[in-house]
Design a protein around this motif. Structure first.
Motif, mmCIF file in Angstrom:
data_model
loop_
_atom_site.group_PDB
_atom_site.id
_atom_site.type_symbol
_atom_site.label_atom_id
_atom_site.label_comp_id
_atom_site.label_asym_id
_atom_site.label_seq_id
_atom_site.Cartn_x
_atom_site.Cartn_y
_atom_site.Cartn_z
ATOM 1 N N UNK A 298 0.399 -0.591 0.114
ATOM 2 C CA UNK A 298 0.397 -0.133 -0.182
ATOM 3 C C UNK A 298 0.958 1.456 0.459
ATOM 4 N N UNK A 299 0.575 2.055 -0.217
ATOM 5 C CA UNK A 299 1.389 3.635 -0.460
ATOM 6 C C UNK A 299 0.299 4.375 0.915
ATOM 7 N N UNK A 300 1.124 5.249 1.498
ATOM 8 C CA UNK A 300 0.909 6.106 2.856
ATOM 9 C C UNK A 300 0.978 7.396 2.215
ATOM 10 N N UNK A 301 -0.594 8.279 2.425
ATOM 11 C CA UNK A 301 -0.080 9.569 2.547
ATOM 12 C C UNK A 301 1.174 10.152 2.320
ATOM 13 N N UNK B 114 3.507 8.653 1.301
ATOM 14 C CA UNK B 114 4.710 8.410 0.107
ATOM 15 C C UNK B 114 5.400 7.259 0.915
ATOM 16 N N UNK B 115 5.481 6.654 2.177
ATOM 17 C CA UNK B 115 5.891 5.456 2.051
ATOM 18 C C UNK B 115 5.123 4.059 1.607
ATOM 19 N N UNK B 116 5.397 2.912 1.007
ATOM 20 C CA UNK B 116 5.452 1.875 0.184
ATOM 21 C C UNK B 116 5.742 1.047 1.558
ATOM 22 N N UNK B 117 4.132 0.209 1.971
ATOM 23 C CA UNK B 117 4.699 -1.435 2.735
ATOM 24 C C UNK B 117 3.233 -2.279 2.438
ATOM 25 N N UNK B 118 3.454 -3.008 2.816
ATOM 26 C CA UNK B 118 2.579 -4.508 2.954
ATOM 27 C C UNK B 118 2.203 -3.904 4.651
ATOM 28 N N UNK B 119 1.122 -4.249 4.506
ATOM 29 C CA UNK B 119 -0.160 -4.122 5.759
ATOM 30 C C UNK B 119 0.372 -5.584 6.770
ATOM 31 N N UNK B 120 0.172 -5.276 8.277
ATOM 32 C CA UNK B 120 0.880 -6.576 8.657
ATOM 33 C C UNK B 120 -0.009 -6.297 9.992
ATOM 34 N N UNK B 121 -0.511 -5.057 10.603
ATOM 35 C CA UNK B 121 -1.246 -4.875 11.825
ATOM 36 C C UNK B 121 -1.910 -4.341 11.862
ATOM 37 N N UNK B 122 -3.288 -4.027 12.543
ATOM 38 C CA UNK B 122 -3.731 -2.438 13.127
ATOM 39 C C UNK B 122 -3.482 -2.235 14.090
ATOM 40 N N UNK B 123 -3.249 -0.787 13.856
ATOM 41 C CA UNK B 123 -2.975 -0.239 15.313
ATOM 42 C C UNK B 123 -4.025 0.251 16.192
ATOM 43 N N UNK B 124 -3.567 0.371 17.245
ATOM 44 C CA UNK B 124 -4.661 -0.116 18.422
ATOM 45 C C UNK B 124 -5.257 1.792 19.267
ATOM 46 N N UNK B 125 -5.665 2.148 19.656
ATOM 47 C CA UNK B 125 -5.922 3.286 20.007
ATOM 48 C C UNK B 125 -4.592 3.725 20.824
ATOM 49 N N UNK B 126 -4.185 5.192 20.760
ATOM 50 C CA UNK B 126 -3.152 6.306 21.292
ATOM 51 C C UNK B 126 -1.929 5.764 20.316
ATOM 52 N N UNK B 127 -1.729 4.592 19.223
ATOM 53 C CA UNK B 127 -0.662 4.458 19.137
ATOM 54 C C UNK B 127 -0.303 5.143 18.301
ATOM 55 N N UNK B 128 1.370 5.837 17.686
ATOM 56 C CA UNK B 128 1.652 7.317 17.524
ATOM 57 C C UNK B 128 1.966 7.299 15.610
ATOM 58 N N UNK B 129 1.476 8.156 15.367
ATOM 59 C CA UNK B 129 0.839 8.760 13.685
ATOM 60 C C UNK B 129 1.965 9.279 13.485
ATOM 61 N N UNK B 130 2.168 8.917 11.661
ATOM 62 C CA UNK B 130 3.196 9.341 10.965
ATOM 63 C C UNK B 130 3.216 10.878 11.402
ATOM 64 N N UNK B 131 3.718 12.425 11.690
ATOM 65 C CA UNK B 131 3.855 13.260 11.611
ATOM 66 C C UNK B 131 2.985 14.157 10.210
ATOM 67 N N UNK B 132 4.040 13.285 8.592
ATOM 68 C CA UNK B 132 3.113 13.646 7.554
ATOM 69 C C UNK B 132 2.270 12.941 6.896
#
Length: 72
Positions: free
Chosen positions: A39-42, A44-62
């Motif tokens: 997948x392509x993140x907003x 521009x990072x590309x990666x396969x989905x491996x996990x879902x975040x939990x509430x309060x997980x840190x988010x990429x600032x960009x």
């Protein structure tokens, strides 16, 4: 565009802080999780989905900045 936060750990030393999660297109999540496609993140990072975040997980600032600019 519908987005959801998904894991894409930044490749950093253990002492540099927590893993970051990125915003990606929601309709690509299941395909990536099942097929292993990238997948392509907003930001521009590309990666396969491996996990879902939990509430309060840190988010990429960009990704967060881009997502918030699209909403408002």
């Amino acid at each position: 565009m519908s987005t959801q936060v998904l894991e894409r750990p930044e490749l950093k030393d253990a002492d540099t802080g927590p893993d970051m999660f990125h915003y990606v297109r929601k309709e690509k999540i299941a395909e990536s999780a099942v097929m292993g496609t990238f997948v392509i993140a907003l930001c521009g990072e590309t990666f396969p989905v491996t996990k879902s975040p939990k509430p309060g997980s840190p988010v990429c600032p960009r990704c967060k900045e881009i997502y918030e600019s699209m909403r408002g």
